[in-house]
Design a protein around this motif. Structure first.
Motif, PDB file in Angstrom:
ATOM      1  N   ARG A  13     -85.287  76.628 -17.168  1.00 31.42           N
ATOM      2  CA  ARG A  13     -86.699  76.284 -17.018  1.00 31.42           C
ATOM      3  C   ARG A  13     -87.553  77.554 -16.995  1.00 31.42           C
ATOM      4  O   ARG A  13     -87.085  78.632 -16.625  1.00 31.42           O
ATOM      5  CB  ARG A  13     -86.920  75.485 -15.728  1.00 31.42           C
ATOM      6  CG  ARG A  13     -86.101  74.200 -15.678  1.00 31.42           C
ATOM      7  CD  ARG A  13     -86.101  73.590 -14.283  1.00 31.42           C
ATOM      8  NE  ARG A  13     -87.402  73.051 -13.921  1.00 31.42           N
ATOM      9  CZ  ARG A  13     -87.711  72.631 -12.696  1.00 31.42           C
ATOM     10  NH1 ARG A  13     -86.808  72.710 -11.723  1.00 31.42           N
ATOM     11  NH2 ARG A  13     -88.907  72.141 -12.456  1.00 31.42           N
ATOM     12  N   ARG A  14     -88.823  77.393 -17.393  1.00 32.90           N
ATOM     13  CA  ARG A  14     -89.737  78.530 -17.379  1.00 32.90           C
ATOM     14  C   ARG A  14     -90.403  78.645 -16.002  1.00 32.90           C
ATOM     15  O   ARG A  14     -90.342  77.732 -15.157  1.00 32.90           O
ATOM     16  CB  ARG A  14     -90.793  78.380 -18.467  1.00 32.90           C
ATOM     17  CG  ARG A  14     -90.211  78.460 -19.885  1.00 32.90           C
ATOM     18  CD  ARG A  14     -91.282  78.180 -20.925  1.00 32.90           C
ATOM     19  NE  ARG A  14     -92.265  79.258 -21.001  1.00 32.90           N
ATOM     20  CZ  ARG A  14     -92.229  80.254 -21.879  1.00 32.90           C
ATOM     21  NH1 ARG A  14     -91.235  80.310 -22.762  1.00 32.90           N
ATOM     22  NH2 ARG A  14     -93.163  81.166 -21.909  1.00 32.90           N
ATOM     23  N   ILE A  15     -91.074  79.757 -15.797  1.00 33.88           N
ATOM     24  CA  ILE A  15     -91.665  80.048 -14.482  1.00 33.88           C
ATOM     25  C   ILE A  15     -92.632  78.949 -14.050  1.00 33.88           C
ATOM     26  O   ILE A  15     -92.616  78.482 -12.908  1.00 33.88           O
ATOM     27  CB  ILE A  15     -92.391  81.404 -14.504  1.00 33.88           C
ATOM     28  CG1 ILE A  15     -91.412  82.546 -14.814  1.00 33.88           C
ATOM     29  CG2 ILE A  15     -93.094  81.671 -13.177  1.00 33.88           C
ATOM     30  CD1 ILE A  15     -92.069  83.899 -15.012  1.00 33.88           C
ATOM     31  N   ALA A  16     -93.511  78.518 -14.967  1.00 34.66           N
ATOM     32  CA  ALA A  16     -94.533  77.525 -14.621  1.00 34.66           C
ATOM     33  C   ALA A  16     -93.916  76.196 -14.200  1.00 34.66           C
ATOM     34  O   ALA A  16     -94.526  75.443 -13.439  1.00 34.66           O
ATOM     35  CB  ALA A  16     -95.477  77.315 -15.796  1.00 34.66           C
ATOM     36  N   GLU A  17     -92.688  75.918 -14.680  1.00 31.43           N
ATOM     37  CA  GLU A  17     -92.045  74.660 -14.318  1.00 31.43           C
ATOM     38  C   GLU A  17     -91.424  74.720 -12.924  1.00 31.43           C
ATOM     39  O   GLU A  17     -91.226  73.695 -12.286  1.00 31.43           O
ATOM     40  CB  GLU A  17     -90.954  74.325 -15.347  1.00 31.43           C
ATOM     41  CG  GLU A  17     -91.466  74.121 -16.761  1.00 31.43           C
ATOM     42  CD  GLU A  17     -90.327  73.917 -17.729  1.00 31.43           C
ATOM     43  OE1 GLU A  17     -89.846  72.765 -17.827  1.00 31.43           O
ATOM     44  OE2 GLU A  17     -89.884  74.895 -18.373  1.00 31.43           O
ATOM     45  N   VAL A  18     -91.142  75.933 -12.474  1.00 31.64           N
ATOM     46  CA  VAL A  18     -90.470  76.091 -11.183  1.00 31.64           C
ATOM     47  C   VAL A  18     -91.459  76.414 -10.067  1.00 31.64           C
ATOM     48  O   VAL A  18     -91.434  75.804  -9.002  1.00 31.64           O
ATOM     49  CB  VAL A  18     -89.387  77.194 -11.274  1.00 31.64           C
ATOM     50  CG1 VAL A  18     -88.704  77.380  -9.919  1.00 31.64           C
ATOM     51  CG2 VAL A  18     -88.366  76.848 -12.345  1.00 31.64           C
ATOM     52  N   ILE A  19     -92.336  77.387 -10.321  1.00 33.21           N
ATOM     53  CA  ILE A  19     -93.319  77.808  -9.294  1.00 33.21           C
ATOM     54  C   ILE A  19     -94.707  77.896  -9.946  1.00 33.21           C
ATOM     55  O   ILE A  19     -95.216  78.981 -10.219  1.00 33.21           O
ATOM     56  CB  ILE A  19     -92.922  79.161  -8.658  1.00 33.21           C
ATOM     57  CG1 ILE A  19     -92.445  80.165  -9.725  1.00 33.21           C
ATOM     58  CG2 ILE A  19     -91.897  78.977  -7.575  1.00 33.21           C
ATOM     59  CD1 ILE A  19     -92.190  81.547  -9.158  1.00 33.21           C
ATOM     60  N   PRO A  20     -95.344  76.765 -10.171  1.00 30.30           N
ATOM     61  CA  PRO A  20     -96.651  76.769 -10.845  1.00 30.30           C
ATOM     62  C   PRO A  20     -97.775  77.359  -9.992  1.00 30.30           C
ATOM     63  O   PRO A  20     -98.871  77.615 -10.505  1.00 30.30           O
ATOM     64  CB  PRO A  20     -96.901  75.282 -11.119  1.00 30.30           C
ATOM     65  CG  PRO A  20     -96.109  74.570 -10.072  1.00 30.30           C
ATOM     66  CD  PRO A  20     -94.887  75.399  -9.847  1.00 30.30           C
ATOM     67  N   GLY A  21     -97.496  77.602  -8.696  1.00 30.70           N
ATOM     68  CA  GLY A  21     -98.571  78.078  -7.819  1.00 30.70           C
ATOM     69  C   GLY A  21     -98.882  79.552  -7.924  1.00 30.70           C
ATOM     70  O   GLY A  21     -99.813  80.041  -7.270  1.00 30.70           O
ATOM     71  N   ILE A  22     -98.130  80.319  -8.742  1.00 35.44           N
ATOM     72  CA  ILE A  22     -98.438  81.742  -8.892  1.00 35.44           C
ATOM     73  C   ILE A  22     -99.223  81.956 -10.197  1.00 35.44           C
ATOM     74  O   ILE A  22     -99.360  81.039 -11.015  1.00 35.44           O
ATOM     75  CB  ILE A  22     -97.156  82.600  -8.895  1.00 35.44           C
ATOM     76  CG1 ILE A  22     -96.361  82.364 -10.187  1.00 35.44           C
ATOM     77  CG2 ILE A  22     -96.319  82.339  -7.670  1.00 35.44           C
ATOM     78  CD1 ILE A  22     -95.280  83.395 -10.412  1.00 35.44           C
ATOM     79  N   GLY A  29     -99.874  84.270  -5.305  1.00 36.61           N
ATOM     80  CA  GLY A  29     -99.975  82.818  -5.403  1.00 36.61           C
ATOM     81  C   GLY A  29     -99.216  82.153  -4.277  1.00 36.61           C
ATOM     82  O   GLY A  29     -99.026  82.727  -3.196  1.00 36.61           O
ATOM     83  N   THR A  30     -98.773  80.927  -4.516  1.00 34.25           N
ATOM     84  CA  THR A  30     -98.033  80.160  -3.517  1.00 34.25           C
ATOM     85  C   THR A  30     -96.754  79.615  -4.137  1.00 34.25           C
ATOM     86  O   THR A  30     -96.663  79.447  -5.354  1.00 34.25           O
ATOM     87  CB  THR A  30     -98.875  78.981  -2.986  1.00 34.25           C
ATOM     88  OG1 THR A  30     -99.181  78.100  -4.082  1.00 34.25           O
ATOM     89  CG2 THR A  30    -100.167  79.468  -2.356  1.00 34.25           C
ATOM     90  N   THR A  31     -95.757  79.357  -3.296  1.00 32.85           N
ATOM     91  CA  THR A  31     -94.510  78.741  -3.746  1.00 32.85           C
ATOM     92  C   THR A  31     -94.158  77.626  -2.767  1.00 32.85           C
ATOM     93  O   THR A  31     -94.684  77.572  -1.652  1.00 32.85           O
ATOM     94  CB  THR A  31     -93.352  79.759  -3.792  1.00 32.85           C
ATOM     95  OG1 THR A  31     -92.942  80.059  -2.449  1.00 32.85           O
ATOM     96  CG2 THR A  31     -93.762  81.041  -4.495  1.00 32.85           C
ATOM     97  N   PRO A  32     -93.236  76.741  -3.155  1.00 27.87           N
ATOM     98  CA  PRO A  32     -92.824  75.663  -2.239  1.00 27.87           C
ATOM     99  C   PRO A  32     -92.222  76.173  -0.934  1.00 27.87           C
ATOM    100  O   PRO A  32     -92.093  75.406   0.022  1.00 27.87           O
ATOM    101  CB  PRO A  32     -91.798  74.882  -3.059  1.00 27.87           C
ATOM    102  CG  PRO A  32     -92.183  75.130  -4.488  1.00 27.87           C
ATOM    103  CD  PRO A  32     -92.672  76.545  -4.517  1.00 27.87           C
TER     104      PRO A  32
END
Length: 610
Positions: free
Chosen positions: A98-107, A132-135
């Motif tokens: 998966r790409r970054i936006a699919e895993v941590i879209p908050g950054i 940004g933010t992460t889960p």
């Protein structure tokens, strides 16, 4: 372990077309290595070492205290270690493919992928700050990471992917932000002390405060104060709260705000229950961040201004009470528009401290202005109108108080009509400033008048005044110059008590300073006053003045007197014009001392008017 020998064999084709996957997928790597070990008995030791290398590398990656990710050339995750999985709040296996936006879209995904793409393109390592933010954290809690990127290449130099090493620097950033806020706070407080605390002009202090706040803390700032001396009831009747707007500043984009909501000088009557009324009555800040139309309608000074505020783009406001010695004297309003954020608690706390300091300065300026105005009114009342000279003597006087930072003084001038067509001209200056000096001036002035009406000579007036002042124990001395004009005899009799020389202006002749016999000021307890009689032709003008006209700290008094005599006087000009020439030519009226000037001319010259 046997000493390791250099390896020269080529990569077996068994590794497949994706060496990244072969290395990073643990199960596939084990199978491939096992196949290689079984099929190449002659290199068994070599493959044992290779297997050891693999396990060591995985321990380094998996156990690293910094986050590590490996991306393929499509910027898809191929591997993340446990540290990065914890940072992202997503399990390692949920990253793969998966790409970054699919895993941590908050950054800020675009900036991160742009940096990785550049590394893949040119092979140059890069560092990058990601925020940004992460889960793993609260969705509203901003975090920061320092990322270092480098490219992975095959033995043939073909790019295989990129490695990202991730170190969280959130705490460091927060400490730096706290330090920056502290520096900003201290700088603002220091600037406020310099700009607001050093002026005794109420309006100027208020203007300096709003200029300090815009644009550093707000897009619009204004100061409203209660009228001096007004006592604020705890529960005023609706509409009874009245304030005067002293200052309003705004960014260039909102420069017309004053015309819409009321600029400096406007009378402000906030509606009952409004934010302004609550701020003043409850003595507490009121914050409105992105209020609804209904909230604006009930909180605004005027309920009809919702459309106006929306048109101006104003979206947030904070009302802070102006206090002095625990008493509310008004409020400061800050507003933000456009893309500016709402007001944070730290900013509100800073504003409360600024308003507290500014409130004391503005209150001091209000008190000073009131006292200054009262003293000045008293002095003008004491000066009143000088006694009128005889009809054949024209006179014109001018009094200027000192600059705004000084108290009023004891300067005076007078004209006294005496028997025989004579007129006594008087200019004096009591030592010191303030109410006491003004009151003492009145005593000296009355004393000189009374003695003049006893038909004493100028020197006789000063001698008797010195005797009476000494008997009364008067503590304040006064300089004084008397000029007794006698039009019939075409003469003038002068006497001075430590005063500056008069200036004689005569048509056809240069200005002339009259050097009179030296004598001490009145109240010095010395006496010895003498007089000098000089000719005085019709059309000549006599200029008497106090030291505020000529004395300057940076210049010797003799130089100042020479500068006065060198001014371009027109002896035939109206007396008002001659006084203007003296005042403007020497820049008087802006110094630290009062100025009194008296001009007189014997009939035969031009009239007094302009």
């Amino acid at each position: 372990m046997a000493e390791r020998q250099p390896r020269s064999f080529d990569r077996p084709h068994h590794a497949g077309p994706d060496p990244l996957l072969a290395f990073l997928d643990d199960d596939q790597a084990r199978r491939l290595l096992a196949e290689l070990a079984c099929g190449c008995d002659g290199h068994r030791q070599e493959f044992d070492l290779l297997l050891t290398d693999y396990h060591l590398a995985r321990q380094i990656l998996d156990g690293a205290m910094v986050g590590i990710a490996v991306f393929d050339t499509q910027l898809r995750y191929r591997y993340v270690n446990r540290t990065l999985a914890a940072i992202n709040g997503v399990r390692p296996e949920e990253h793969t493919g998966r790409r970054i936006a699919e895993v941590i879209p908050g950054i800020n995904v675009e900036a991160a992928e742009s940096a990785l793409s550049a590394v893949l393109a040119d092979g140059e390592p890069r560092t990058h700050i990601v925020e940004g933010t992460t889960p793993a954290g609260p969705p509203t809690e901003q975090r920061w990471w320092h990322n270092a990127y480098h490219r992975l290449d095959s033995e043939a130099g073909v790019p295989l992917g990129a490695v990202a090493m991730v170190l969280e620097i959130t705490e460091d950033r927060r400490i730096r932000q706290a330090l920056d806020r502290a520096r900003t706070r201290l700088a603002l407080l220091d600037e406020a002390a310099t700009r607001i605390g050093t002026t005794l002009d109420v309006e100027q202090a208020s203007k300096e405060l709003t200029r300090l706040l815009v644009p550093q803390l707000a897009d619009v700032a204004l100061v409203d104060v209660l009228e001096p001396g007004r006592h604020l009831a705890d529960h005023p009747a609706p509409g009874a709260l009245t304030m005067r707007r002293l200052a309003l500043s705004s960014t260039p984009a909102l420069v017309g705000t004053g015309a819409s909501v009321g600029g400096a000088g406007a009378l402000i009557e906030p509606q009952a229950g409004s934010a302004a009324a609550r701020c003043v009555l409850e003595r507490t800040p009121v914050v409105l961040n992105f209020p609804s139309d209904e909230e604006i309608r009930t909180s605004a000074t005027n309920a009809e201004r919702v459309a106006l505020y929306r048109r101006l783009g104003l979206h947030s406001a904070v009302y802070v009470p102006l206090t002095a010695s625990g008493t509310v004297i008004g409020l400061v309003l800050l507003a933000r528009a456009g893309s500016s954020p709402g007001f944070s608690p730290d900013e509100v706390a800073l504003m409360v401290e600024l308003a507290s300091r500014a409130g004391s300065s503005i209150s001091n300026a209000q008190r000073y202005s009131h006292e200054h105005a009262s003293t000045l009114a008293l002095q003008r009342a004491l000066l009143a109108e000088p006694m009128r000279p005889h009809a054949d003597v024209q006179s014109c006087g001018r009094y200027l108080p000192a600059g705004a930072s000084a108290e009023v003084g004891g300067d005076w001038y007078d004209t006294v009509a005496l028997p025989g067509g004579r007129t006594l001209l008087v200019v004096g200056d009591v030592m010191g400033h303030g109410l006491d000096a003004a009151a003492t001036m009145s005593e000296y002035r009355t004393l000189v008048r009374a003695l003049a009406l006893q038909r004493r000579s100028p020197a006789g007036i000063l001698r008797e005044a010195e005797r009476i002042v000494g008997a009364q124990g008067q503590e304040r001395v006064a300089t004084c110059v008397l000029a007794l004009l006698d039009p019939a005899a075409r003469s003038c009799t002068y006497a001075s008590a430590g005063h500056l020389p008069p200036l004689l202006l005569a048509p056809g002749s240069p200005p002339r300073l009259l050097r009179l016999p030296v004598a001490p000021p009145l109240g010095a307890g010395v006496g010895g006053h003498q007089q000098l009689i000089l000719p005085f032709a019709p059309g000549a003008t006599l200029l008497l003045y106090t030291d505020g006209l000529v004395e300057r700290r940076e210049r010797d008094i003799e130089q100042s007197l020479d500068a006065l005599a060198a001014l371009a006087f027109d002896p035939t000009a109206p007396l008002e014009h001659l006084i203007d020439t003296a005042l403007t030519g020497l820049g008087a009226g802006h110094g630290e001392d009062d100025v009194a000037v008296l001009a007189a001319r014997v009939a035969g010259g031009r009239p007094t008017g302009g």
